[in-house]
Enzyme design. Structure first.
Site, short mmCIF file in Angstrom:
data_model
loop_
_atom_site.label_atom_id
_atom_site.label_comp_id
_atom_site.label_asym_id
_atom_site.label_seq_id
_atom_site.Cartn_x
_atom_site.Cartn_y
_atom_site.Cartn_z
N PRO A 2 0.71 -1.22 0.00
CA PRO A 2 0.03 -0.11 0.10
C PRO A 2 0.94 1.50 -0.02
CG PRO A 2 -0.22 -0.92 2.39
CD PRO A 2 0.73 -1.74 1.54
N LEU A 9 -0.51 20.47 8.23
CA LEU A 9 -0.26 21.70 7.93
C LEU A 9 1.33 21.83 8.00
CD1 LEU A 9 -2.52 23.66 10.50
CD2 LEU A 9 -2.63 23.42 7.95
N GLY A 11 4.93 23.17 8.37
CA GLY A 11 5.94 23.73 9.38
C GLY A 11 6.61 22.69 10.09
N ARG A 12 6.53 21.62 10.08
CA ARG A 12 7.24 20.50 10.79
C ARG A 12 8.44 20.11 9.97
NH1 ARG A 12 1.89 19.46 11.04
NH2 ARG A 12 1.15 19.04 13.25
#
Length: 78
Positions: A2, A9, A11-12
């Protein structure tokens, strides 16, 4: 196969994204018994504004959704 697509979001750090991908892969291997070398993971990042349209299409209008979140995506715009 798979393939997992992780949408979040922006920003990491790259390290956080790699760690999340690794843990998702490990969990999937355990849950369905697939071979780890068959799993691929992509990360897609969005601004809160971009997420509004993605949420509508991929979450709110998704009849295949198995786990439903309990938040209003508009709260991210505040």
């Amino acid at each position: 196969m798979p393939h997992i697509t992780l949408k979040m979001l922006a920003g990491r750090t790259d390290e956080q994204k790699r760690n999340a991908a690794r843990k998702l892969s490990e969990a999937l291997t355990e849950a369905i018994g697939c071979t780890p070398s068959h799993i691929s993971v992509s990360v897609e990042e969005y601004t809160p504004q971009q997420w509004q349209d993605i949420y509508k299409k991929d979450v709110a209008e998704n009849d295949k959704l198995i786990i439903t979140p309990d938040y209003d995506p508009k709260d991210m715009l505040k």
